[in-house]
Structure formats: structure tokens, C-alpha cells
Design a protein around this motif. Sequence first.
Motif, short mmCIF file in Angstrom:
data_model
loop_
_atom_site.label_atom_id
_atom_site.label_comp_id
_atom_site.label_asym_id
_atom_site.label_seq_id
_atom_site.Cartn_x
_atom_site.Cartn_y
_atom_site.Cartn_z
N TYR A 11 39.36 39.76 60.97
CA TYR A 11 40.45 39.39 60.80
C TYR A 11 41.51 40.96 60.89
O TYR A 11 40.49 42.89 60.19
CB TYR A 11 40.31 39.35 59.19
N PHE A 37 38.28 39.66 52.91
CA PHE A 37 39.18 40.50 53.23
C PHE A 37 40.59 41.10 51.85
O PHE A 37 41.14 41.64 52.54
CB PHE A 37 39.79 40.17 54.85
N GLU A 38 40.51 40.72 50.88
CA GLU A 38 41.29 40.86 49.65
C GLU A 38 42.19 40.43 50.55
O GLU A 38 43.71 40.91 50.37
CB GLU A 38 41.66 42.38 49.92
N ILE A 39 42.52 39.17 50.45
CA ILE A 39 43.90 38.62 51.08
C ILE A 39 43.69 37.14 49.80
O ILE A 39 43.00 37.05 49.83
CB ILE A 39 43.43 37.88 52.15
N ARG A 40 44.70 37.04 49.10
CA ARG A 40 44.95 36.65 48.03
C ARG A 40 45.56 34.77 48.50
O ARG A 40 45.88 34.76 49.90
CB ARG A 40 46.00 36.44 47.01
N GLN A 42 47.44 32.55 47.86
CA GLN A 42 48.79 32.47 47.74
C GLN A 42 49.59 32.56 49.11
O GLN A 42 50.03 32.67 49.72
CB GLN A 42 49.06 32.95 46.64
N ASP A 43 48.37 33.58 50.15
CA ASP A 43 49.20 34.29 50.72
C ASP A 43 48.50 33.71 52.77
O ASP A 43 48.86 34.70 52.96
CB ASP A 43 48.25 35.90 50.80
N GLU A 45 49.55 31.08 53.11
CA GLU A 45 50.34 29.72 53.88
C GLU A 45 50.99 30.55 55.49
O GLU A 45 51.55 29.51 56.64
CB GLU A 45 51.96 29.98 53.05
N LEU A 47 48.87 31.64 57.37
CA LEU A 47 47.65 32.07 58.63
C LEU A 47 47.16 31.36 59.03
O LEU A 47 47.34 30.02 58.25
CB LEU A 47 46.50 33.15 57.38
N ILE A 75 41.26 34.89 61.73
CA ILE A 75 42.01 35.08 60.76
C ILE A 75 43.38 35.54 61.00
O ILE A 75 43.07 36.58 61.43
CB ILE A 75 42.01 35.68 59.27
#
Lengths: 87, 149
Positions: A11, A37-40, A42-43, A45, A47, A75
Amino acid sequence: MNDRFEVIFEYNGQPFSIEVEGNQQIEGAWHRALAHFEIRPQDAENLGLFKDGNQIDRNQSFKDAGIQPGERLRIQPIVQRTGGSRV
Amino acid sequence: MCKALLISHRLLDAVLAEAKRCGSNFRECVTYLTASLEAPRVVDGYLHPQHHASSVMTEVSAEELGNVWDDLLATRRTIVCQVHTHPGAAFHSDTDDRYPVVHSVGFLSLVIPDFGYRGVRDVHLAVYLGEGRWEAATPRENYLVISDD
């Protein structure tokens, strides 16, 4: 027979290796990679998970997706947009 | 230790010049500032992806984003800030909020007003909080430092 192997999630130029089992759903490893990768969640969608340029379904096992040991999975956003008008 | 992103004036001027050339004063433009994996707080260049654009939008396809990801992996770099122009005032729109190139918490987005023709005056810098939420990155020098080459 040992069905465990390593796959590499990529990523934004950064690799992250995860040990998985062939019969494991991809989705579980996907969430571990997002957290790295510090991606929530909810985010996610916007990706997708891509292999050789094609988006793959995460609701299947690594084995069913034909993913081999050492394979690199990406990703990345499905689209990136900007917009200068106020809605 | 300074955690702000560091970019030289010369490099930022080059990004603005590219955006002005690309947008020709009637289209938005988007670029991505990059840094090496070894020094991720120092901007070392930028990528200018192929994009569709109008006076009020840009769009980068999944295929082009794949090319960007290729470039990053080949050069061991990472995107540290998204930069795009607006036709008028600089702010983070709903579209900007929802469709950034990077979704990691702490990612920065710099919006340039008037298609870049006002330079770096009145820009808007936003930081990502996750779950679609952004906030103004103030004071700006805590997030982005522009150095004299």
C-alpha cells in the motif's frame, strides 16, 4: 501438510508481510493489513485488493483465489477524485 | 523531533508550475508529493498522474493508480501529500474528503486556489482523521514546512 505461507500486502509504496493459511478467508488478512497501514475499516469502501491489475474478491480463501506463497497483493483506491465545487 | 513534512520552495514552485501548465487556468489538476521510505518527512519529488479534469473536478482511474503504485514500489517512495487546484477558493470539498489517494490517518492534502495562479497564498492544508473526516491543519508549520532550498 503445512498450509501456511506468507503473502505481501502493498500500500502506498510500502510492503507488509502476513502469514496466512490457504483455507483462510482473505478478508481477515485484509483487515490486519488495513490496521498496519493506519486505515480505518470504514475507509475501505473506496479501496480494492488487486492482483496483477485485477481486483479480487476478498470473500474467498487464498487457495480459492489462486494466491501462491510470496504473492504480492495491492491495496489501492478504486478511484481518486477531487472537486472544487461546494455541494 | 520535527514531525512536519519538509518541502523546498523550489520543489513546491515546480509543482505549482506543473499544475498551472496542466490546468491552463480552466481545469483542476492533481499531483502527489513523494518521499523516500527512508526519509518519509522530506518531500523528494512529485508524481503527476494522468487524470480526467474539468473546471470543478479531477479523477484518476484505478488503472492509473496501479501505475502510480508501480512507480512507488520501483523507487521505494511513498505519497506523503496530495496537492490539487481549485477554480476559486481553497477548501476541502465533500469529494476531496471522500476520494483521497491515501486513506491513512495523518495523511495531508494541500488545496491551491485559483488554479495555482495565486501561488501558495491562501492555500488550504487538511489532515486526515480517518472515517472520511478531515480537519484544517493549523498552524500550518506544524504539518508542512517550506524551506529555502
